[in-house]
Design a protein around this motif. Structure first.
Motif, mmCIF file in Angstrom:
data_model
loop_
_atom_site.group_PDB
_atom_site.id
_atom_site.type_symbol
_atom_site.label_atom_id
_atom_site.label_comp_id
_atom_site.label_asym_id
_atom_site.label_seq_id
_atom_site.Cartn_x
_atom_site.Cartn_y
_atom_site.Cartn_z
ATOM 1 N N GLN A 26 0.773 -1.205 0.028
ATOM 2 C CA GLN A 26 -0.208 -0.073 -0.139
ATOM 3 C C GLN A 26 0.834 1.325 0.048
ATOM 4 O OE1 GLN A 26 -3.065 -2.199 2.819
ATOM 5 N NE2 GLN A 26 -3.237 -0.077 3.099
ATOM 6 N N ALA A 54 1.562 3.993 -2.892
ATOM 7 C CA ALA A 54 1.234 5.327 -2.769
ATOM 8 C C ALA A 54 2.322 6.292 -3.131
ATOM 9 C CB ALA A 54 0.744 5.556 -1.324
ATOM 10 N N ALA A 62 -1.482 9.196 4.080
ATOM 11 C CA ALA A 62 -2.858 9.235 3.932
ATOM 12 C C ALA A 62 -3.150 8.734 2.647
ATOM 13 C CB ALA A 62 -2.920 10.989 3.637
ATOM 14 N N ARG A 63 -2.743 8.654 1.331
ATOM 15 C CA ARG A 63 -2.944 8.022 0.322
ATOM 16 C C ARG A 63 -3.236 6.383 0.424
ATOM 17 N NH1 ARG A 63 -3.017 8.635 -5.740
ATOM 18 N NH2 ARG A 63 -2.490 10.646 -5.364
ATOM 19 N N ALA A 64 -2.086 5.826 1.242
ATOM 20 C CA ALA A 64 -1.887 4.437 1.349
ATOM 21 C C ALA A 64 -3.063 4.174 2.682
ATOM 22 C CB ALA A 64 -0.481 4.201 2.259
ATOM 23 N N GLY A 65 -3.580 4.814 3.317
ATOM 24 C CA GLY A 65 -4.560 4.733 4.443
ATOM 25 C C GLY A 65 -3.834 4.088 5.664
ATOM 26 N N VAL A 66 -2.594 4.419 5.917
ATOM 27 C CA VAL A 66 -1.891 3.765 6.936
ATOM 28 C C VAL A 66 -1.233 5.131 7.710
ATOM 29 C CG1 VAL A 66 0.453 3.009 7.478
ATOM 30 C CG2 VAL A 66 -0.674 2.022 5.330
ATOM 31 N N HIS A 67 -1.327 4.943 9.241
ATOM 32 C CA HIS A 67 -1.091 5.792 10.095
ATOM 33 C C HIS A 67 0.332 6.361 9.722
ATOM 34 C CE1 HIS A 67 -0.513 8.103 13.886
ATOM 35 N NE2 HIS A 67 -1.615 7.881 14.194
ATOM 36 N N ARG A 68 0.788 7.620 9.790
ATOM 37 C CA ARG A 68 1.969 8.409 9.606
ATOM 38 C C ARG A 68 2.885 7.928 10.537
ATOM 39 N NH1 ARG A 68 1.629 14.724 10.663
ATOM 40 N NH2 ARG A 68 1.544 14.550 13.239
#
Length: 208
Positions: free
Chosen positions: A25, A29, A49-55
Motif C-alpha cells: 500500500q 502510494a 494518507a493515500r496508503a490509508g496507513v498511520h503516518r
C-alpha cells in the motif's frame, strides 16, 4: 532495460501478511504521488494518507522520503522480469529498447519520476544504481545467446554493448525530454549490432 513500475507480475522475497500488505500500500502510494505531483511535493504525510496507513507507521519503517524511494527501487528489483528471446541479437536489443521506451512514456509518468528523484536523493540514487546493476546482469544473457548463435565474437563485453544499445532511448527521453521516436529503438539496436559484430565491444586482451 525497463525499471519496473510495480515490482512486476511475479515477486519474490517480499514479506507476507499484514507487513506485506502495508508495504504494498505504501509503495503504491509513493509511485502514485510521484507520478501525480513529482519529487518536490512527495511527503511522508501525503503517502500515509493515500496508503490509508498511520503516518507513525510510515515514519517508523521508512524514516524519510529517501527511505521510501530506496524501497521502491528495491521492490522493483524483486520481480522475475527477463529480456525477451526473439531469436536474434538485433531483435532482442530492439525488444529491450521498445520495453524501455514504453515504460518511460507510460502515464502517469512513474518511471520517469523515479529516475528524476534519483538525482535529488542520495538514497534513491543508491537504489537506482542497484536496480540498474540487476537489470544489466539479467540482460547479459542477450549477449551470451548471440555468442552461441555465432552473431558475436566470444570476447564481446556484454555490459558495454548493452549500454551502447539502450543509451539512445534514455538520452532522448530522460535527458533531452523530446517526444518518443517510434523508429529509435530499432535504429539503436541495429547500430549497436553492427558495431559489436565488428568487434567494437571486445574486451581488452588482459581481461580475457
Amino acid at each position: 532495460m525497463p525499471p519496473s513500475e510495480d515490482g512486476g507480475p511475479a515477486t519474490r522475497r517480499r514479506p507476507g501478511g499484514r507487513t506485506g500488505r502495508i508495504r504494498t500500500q505504501v509503495l503504491d502510494a509513493v509511485r502514485a504521488e510521484l507520478g501525480e505531483r513529482g519529487y518536490d511535493e512527495l511527503t511522508m504525510e501525503a503517502v500515509a494518507a493515500r496508503a490509508g496507513v498511520h503516518r507513525a507507521t510510515v515514519y517508523r519503517r521508512w524514516r524519510d522520503v529517501g527511505g521510501l524511494l530506496a524501497d521502491v527501487f528495491a521492490a522493483a528489483g524483486d520481480d522475475d522480469w527477463q529480456p525477451q528471446d526473439t531469436g536474434s541479437l538485433r531483435g532482442d536489443l530492439a525488444a529491450l529498447n521498445h520495453e524501455s521506451q514504453e515504460s518511460l512514456t507510460a502515464q502517469p509518468p512513474i518511471v520517469a519520476a523515479l529516475i528524476a528523484a534519483s538525482f535529488r536523493s542520495e538514497e534513491a540514487a543508491r537504489g537506482v544504481r542497484r536496480l540498474w546493476e540487476d537489470r544489466y546482469a539479467r540482460c547479459e544473457v542477450i549477449v551470451s545467446r548471440a555468442v552461441r548463435r555465432g552473431e558475436l565474437p566470444p570476447d564481446t563485453d556484454a555490459r558495454r554493448l548493452l549500454v551502447a544499445a539502450t543509451a539512445p532511448v534514455y538520452h532522448q527521453l530522460v535527458l533531452l525530454r523530446t517526444p518518443p521516436d517510434p523508429d529509435l529503438p530499432d535504429q539503436a539496436a541495429r547500430t549497436a549490432v553492427l558495431a559489436a559484430s565488428a568487434g567494437a565491444f571486445a574486451r581488452p586482451a588482459t581481461d580475457r
